[in-house]
Design a protein around this motif. Structure first.
Motif, mmCIF file in Angstrom:
data_model
loop_
_atom_site.group_PDB
_atom_site.id
_atom_site.type_symbol
_atom_site.label_atom_id
_atom_site.label_comp_id
_atom_site.label_asym_id
_atom_site.label_seq_id
_atom_site.Cartn_x
_atom_site.Cartn_y
_atom_site.Cartn_z
ATOM 1 N N PRO A 110 0.808 -1.189 -0.214
ATOM 2 C CA PRO A 110 -0.010 -0.055 0.217
ATOM 3 C C PRO A 110 0.852 1.240 0.144
ATOM 4 N N GLY A 111 1.879 1.373 0.843
ATOM 5 C CA GLY A 111 2.924 2.444 0.620
ATOM 6 C C GLY A 111 3.368 2.826 -0.828
ATOM 7 N N TYR A 112 3.780 1.540 -1.296
ATOM 8 C CA TYR A 112 4.445 1.742 -2.440
ATOM 9 C C TYR A 112 3.620 2.229 -3.570
ATOM 10 N N VAL A 113 2.387 1.795 -3.445
ATOM 11 C CA VAL A 113 1.320 2.168 -4.262
ATOM 12 C C VAL A 113 0.972 3.735 -4.401
ATOM 13 N N ILE A 114 0.853 4.059 -3.145
ATOM 14 C CA ILE A 114 0.316 5.526 -2.931
ATOM 15 C C ILE A 114 1.787 6.383 -3.237
ATOM 16 N N ALA A 115 2.891 6.067 -2.787
ATOM 17 C CA ALA A 115 4.099 6.784 -3.349
ATOM 18 C C ALA A 115 4.386 6.804 -4.923
ATOM 19 N N SER A 116 4.331 5.818 -5.225
ATOM 20 C CA SER A 116 4.392 5.493 -6.986
ATOM 21 C C SER A 116 3.209 6.357 -7.672
ATOM 22 N N GLN A 117 2.116 6.265 -7.025
ATOM 23 C CA GLN A 117 0.993 7.128 -7.829
ATOM 24 C C GLN A 117 1.410 8.537 -7.767
ATOM 25 N N ILE A 118 1.698 9.084 -6.703
ATOM 26 C CA ILE A 118 2.118 10.374 -6.522
ATOM 27 C C ILE A 118 3.287 10.656 -7.715
ATOM 28 N N PHE A 119 4.062 9.837 -7.704
ATOM 29 C CA PHE A 119 5.050 10.044 -8.560
ATOM 30 C C PHE A 119 4.742 9.995 -10.140
ATOM 31 N N LEU A 120 3.997 8.959 -10.296
ATOM 32 C CA LEU A 120 3.400 9.118 -11.628
ATOM 33 C C LEU A 120 2.536 10.190 -12.084
ATOM 34 N N ASP A 121 1.680 10.886 -11.044
ATOM 35 C CA ASP A 121 0.895 11.837 -11.414
ATOM 36 C C ASP A 121 1.659 12.974 -11.536
ATOM 37 N N GLY A 122 2.976 13.183 -11.017
ATOM 38 C CA GLY A 122 3.692 14.138 -11.092
ATOM 39 C C GLY A 122 4.349 14.210 -12.341
ATOM 40 N N LEU A 123 4.660 13.278 -12.698
ATOM 41 C CA LEU A 123 5.320 12.995 -14.218
ATOM 42 C C LEU A 123 4.447 13.420 -15.210
ATOM 43 N N ARG A 124 3.016 12.978 -14.859
ATOM 44 C CA ARG A 124 2.029 13.259 -15.841
ATOM 45 C C ARG A 124 1.927 14.918 -15.997
ATOM 46 N N LYS A 125 1.881 15.520 -14.789
ATOM 47 C CA LYS A 125 2.005 16.993 -14.799
ATOM 48 C C LYS A 125 3.108 17.718 -15.481
ATOM 49 N N LEU A 126 4.256 17.053 -15.460
ATOM 50 C CA LEU A 126 5.599 17.455 -15.991
ATOM 51 C C LEU A 126 5.308 17.500 -17.553
ATOM 52 N N GLY A 127 4.732 16.247 -17.939
ATOM 53 C CA GLY A 127 4.474 16.168 -19.447
ATOM 54 C C GLY A 127 5.357 15.264 -20.005
ATOM 55 N N SER A 128 6.562 14.901 -19.232
ATOM 56 C CA SER A 128 7.385 14.130 -19.764
ATOM 57 C C SER A 128 8.249 13.319 -18.921
ATOM 58 N N LEU A 129 8.729 12.192 -19.374
ATOM 59 C CA LEU A 129 9.752 11.509 -18.528
ATOM 60 C C LEU A 129 11.135 12.281 -17.993
ATOM 61 N N PRO A 130 11.693 12.097 -16.944
ATOM 62 C CA PRO A 130 12.906 12.751 -16.559
ATOM 63 C C PRO A 130 14.043 12.344 -17.195
ATOM 64 N N SER A 131 14.996 12.859 -17.526
ATOM 65 C CA SER A 131 16.246 12.296 -18.282
ATOM 66 C C SER A 131 16.855 11.133 -17.552
ATOM 67 N N ASP A 132 16.804 11.114 -16.160
ATOM 68 C CA ASP A 132 17.228 9.925 -15.463
ATOM 69 C C ASP A 132 16.154 9.336 -14.781
ATOM 70 N N LEU A 133 15.176 8.471 -15.412
ATOM 71 C CA LEU A 133 14.205 7.950 -14.881
ATOM 72 C C LEU A 133 14.373 6.955 -13.712
#
Length: 174
Positions: A110-133
């Motif tokens: 559950p902790g991994y799901v929440i943290a990962s979803q926050i991370f993925l939502d942040g990437l979606r707002k940025l609009g791209s993958l970071p250079s060092d994913l």
């Protein structure tokens, strides 16, 4: 005086005499939401991670619920694993964790799901993958402890989900 916050979209108020009560105890004892796991009790393992949004900020941040007093969540919107999981089906990250066999016992999931979803939502707002994913994934979930040593599989699942998210969005934009 009261402390007011939302949990999974539902408003709650508690008397200020409960200001030092832990968020995880409120979730478990008052709301019966047991998906958020209590493990170390001192905020190190991150199994108890929930998402928090404080208005006017629309970006969720991870909160370690075993080490967070109710006073600290006044005015926030908290999302637990029960609130992030769709009514029917699973999130793409949950599907990826299953496909990659990311966990054995599942206590940290559950902790991994929440943290990962926050991370993925942040990437979606940025609009791209970071250079060092890989470094970005490490920053997002690197402090989470998995006693079954599922780290590589968790990271692989997060990476694949992020890459698929942009491949899918790119096909719609092209």
């Amino acid at each position: 005086m009261t402390i007011s916050f939302k949990v999974n979209g539902i408003s709650h108020e508690v008397d200020s005499n409960r200001a030092i009560d832990r968020l995880i105890d409120f979730l478990h004892d008052d709301l019966g939401l047991s998906g958020t796991k209590f493990c170390c009790g001192i905020g190190i393992c991150r199994a108890c991670t929930v998402a928090s949004i404080r208005t006017p900020n629309e970006t969720a941040t991870p909160v370690i619920s075993c080490a967070t007093a109710l006073a600290m969540v006044d005015g926030t919107e908290i999302t637990t694993i029960e609130g992030v999981t769709p009514k029917e089906g699973l999130l793409p990250i949950q599907e990826a964790f299953l496909q990659e066999f990311s966990f054995q016992c599942g206590y940290c999931a559950p902790g991994y799901v929440i943290a990962s979803q926050i991370f993925l939502d942040g990437l979606r707002k940025l609009g791209s993958l970071p250079s060092d994913l890989d470094a970005a994934i490490e920053k997002a979930v690197g402090s989470h402890i998995c006693r079954c040593t599922g780290y590589v599989r968790y990271y692989d699942a997060i990476r694949k989900t992020a890459e698929a998210m942009f491949a899918k969005e790119g096909s719609h934009n092209g």
